[in-house]
Write an enzyme that holds these catalytic residues in place. Sequence first.
Site, mmCIF file in Angstrom:
data_model
loop_
_atom_site.group_PDB
_atom_site.id
_atom_site.type_symbol
_atom_site.label_atom_id
_atom_site.label_comp_id
_atom_site.label_asym_id
_atom_site.label_seq_id
_atom_site.Cartn_x
_atom_site.Cartn_y
_atom_site.Cartn_z
ATOM 1 N N ASN A 102 0.877 -1.171 0.000
ATOM 2 C CA ASN A 102 0.000 0.000 0.000
ATOM 3 C C ASN A 102 0.918 1.225 0.000
ATOM 4 O O ASN A 102 1.503 1.568 1.032
ATOM 5 C CB ASN A 102 -0.873 -0.048 1.261
ATOM 6 C CG ASN A 102 -1.825 1.122 1.345
ATOM 7 O OD1 ASN A 102 -1.801 2.025 0.496
ATOM 8 N ND2 ASN A 102 -2.660 1.126 2.359
ATOM 9 N N GLU A 127 -8.187 -5.560 4.915
ATOM 10 C CA GLU A 127 -8.106 -5.284 3.475
ATOM 11 C C GLU A 127 -6.946 -6.031 2.837
ATOM 12 O O GLU A 127 -7.034 -6.485 1.700
ATOM 13 C CB GLU A 127 -7.935 -3.767 3.263
ATOM 14 C CG GLU A 127 -9.173 -2.990 3.649
ATOM 15 C CD GLU A 127 -8.883 -1.539 3.980
ATOM 16 O OE1 GLU A 127 -8.350 -1.288 5.087
ATOM 17 O OE2 GLU A 127 -9.174 -0.662 3.153
ATOM 18 N N ARG A 187 -10.755 15.503 7.456
ATOM 19 C CA ARG A 187 -11.538 15.898 6.271
ATOM 20 C C ARG A 187 -12.943 16.312 6.672
ATOM 21 O O ARG A 187 -13.533 15.718 7.586
ATOM 22 C CB ARG A 187 -11.628 14.725 5.289
ATOM 23 C CG ARG A 187 -10.316 14.425 4.600
ATOM 24 C CD ARG A 187 -10.426 13.198 3.723
ATOM 25 N NE ARG A 187 -9.425 12.214 4.103
ATOM 26 C CZ ARG A 187 -9.464 10.930 3.771
ATOM 27 N NH1 ARG A 187 -10.447 10.460 3.042
ATOM 28 N NH2 ARG A 187 -8.514 10.112 4.152
ATOM 29 N N HIS A 218 -12.798 2.819 0.025
ATOM 30 C CA HIS A 218 -12.791 1.799 1.091
ATOM 31 C C HIS A 218 -13.537 0.535 0.658
ATOM 32 O O HIS A 218 -14.002 -0.236 1.504
ATOM 33 C CB HIS A 218 -13.491 2.298 2.382
ATOM 34 C CG HIS A 218 -12.749 3.349 3.139
ATOM 35 N ND1 HIS A 218 -13.424 4.352 3.824
ATOM 36 C CD2 HIS A 218 -11.439 3.560 3.337
ATOM 37 C CE1 HIS A 218 -12.541 5.134 4.409
ATOM 38 N NE2 HIS A 218 -11.320 4.673 4.133
ATOM 39 N N ARG A 262 -2.581 -2.180 -3.430
ATOM 40 C CA ARG A 262 -3.807 -1.425 -3.141
ATOM 41 C C ARG A 262 -3.772 -0.161 -3.997
ATOM 42 O O ARG A 262 -2.820 0.611 -3.938
ATOM 43 C CB ARG A 262 -3.858 -1.049 -1.671
ATOM 44 C CG ARG A 262 -5.093 -0.239 -1.382
ATOM 45 C CD ARG A 262 -5.129 0.276 0.026
ATOM 46 N NE ARG A 262 -6.379 0.992 0.213
ATOM 47 C CZ ARG A 262 -6.591 1.816 1.221
ATOM 48 N NH1 ARG A 262 -5.662 2.031 2.115
ATOM 49 N NH2 ARG A 262 -7.746 2.435 1.331
#
Length: 398
Positions: free
Chosen positions: A7, A385, A241, A180, A91
């Site tokens: 990732n 993940e 965010r 996601h 990823r």
Amino acid sequence: MKILVLNCGSSSVKFQLIDAKNHEALARGGVSKIGMPGALLTMDAPGKDHVKISGEILDHNIAIENILNLLVHEEFGVIKDKKEIEGIGHRIVHGGEYFSDSVIINDEVLKKIQDCIEYAPLHNPHNYKGITACKRILPGIPMVGVFDTAFHQQMPDYAYIYGIPYILYKRYGIRRYGFHGTSHYYVSRKARDLMDADIEKLNMITCHLGNGCSIAAINGGKSIDTSMGFTPLEGLLMGTRSGDLDPAIILQVMAREELTTAEAQTMLNKHSGLVGISGTSSDMRDIEERMEDGSKQAELALNVFCYRLKKYIGSYMAALGRVDALIFTGGIGENSDIVRRKTVEGLDGFGMKLDLKKNKNTRGEISEISYKDSQTKIFVIPTNEELVIAIDTAKLIN
Ligand code: AMP
């Protein structure tokens, strides 16, 4: 079958070496502060000492070389030869409308990933760098791209089209994509296993609450709506965010504060959300601690976070008609009993009955936290993940 899962972020590379057959993580770690002073390489492997090496790591090439050297290290390593790695799973944040599933990376796919850089300029360039670095360092080892957007590609058009001139969708691909996806997919399948039911017959709402937060409505195993949009900025309140806001605010603030586009981006992505409201931290643990110490601003940040999430759950109940399972995952979803309680509070009438005791005692493990007679089962399911990426990689290269 050993799969290296990577990732790659702007200044970091996270990795796991996973045996895709028995789902075992053989090693995990990462490099942080790439290209900055004080770069750090860490690795943990079962039965081995924690490894922490600091030094200068100039770029992603060197970071991945260092990771590989550590994996084959005589004392700390977990494999004898790099050739034991049979595949690499990457990823990738944005797959645009090109990818609704994981794919073997070839030149054509790489070109499309490059094309998607315009949609995710903060993420895809680094994913791309990771792939080209592996091509150079581990030539011939097959690579697979697993996209954060792929799981949401089956959303109906009325869920992904924005209320702006349609030509902007046609011209620039401006639509909702969702992110996601790998996590929403994983926890929905885990919940299916726990309920021992046919995925086709289940309706679920999955809440991924980490530094980034998103929620998805899943009907018969397919994502039919999700809160993140064209970028991972839309939707729930997050650590740094803003999530949803009136678009006119951005224009006003840019004009009044004389902000450039880049400064406005930074404000919305890095200085908003929990840190923006609380004025102190983006970390939910800090927010909870400060709230207990009496900070009204921290309390407000937590209340906004939970209220926004509750509203989304309500809207997805309406979209789904019936909800069989509500799932919490991600660092906050897995660990914060306060967030889970405040979010589900008052939803008994909609068939969501939280067992307060079970909720309070659940931290970072699989647990059913609803009462037996709750129409909607409520689960905490730690996400994985990397495992999905390893399994997809193994499947495709076989
Ligand atoms: P992630 O991005 O999934 O690693 O999640 C990071 C978020 O999870 C941060 O906001 C952390 O504060 C939060 N988190 C981790 N552990 C806890 C905890 N025990 N209680 C509350 N929040 C937590």
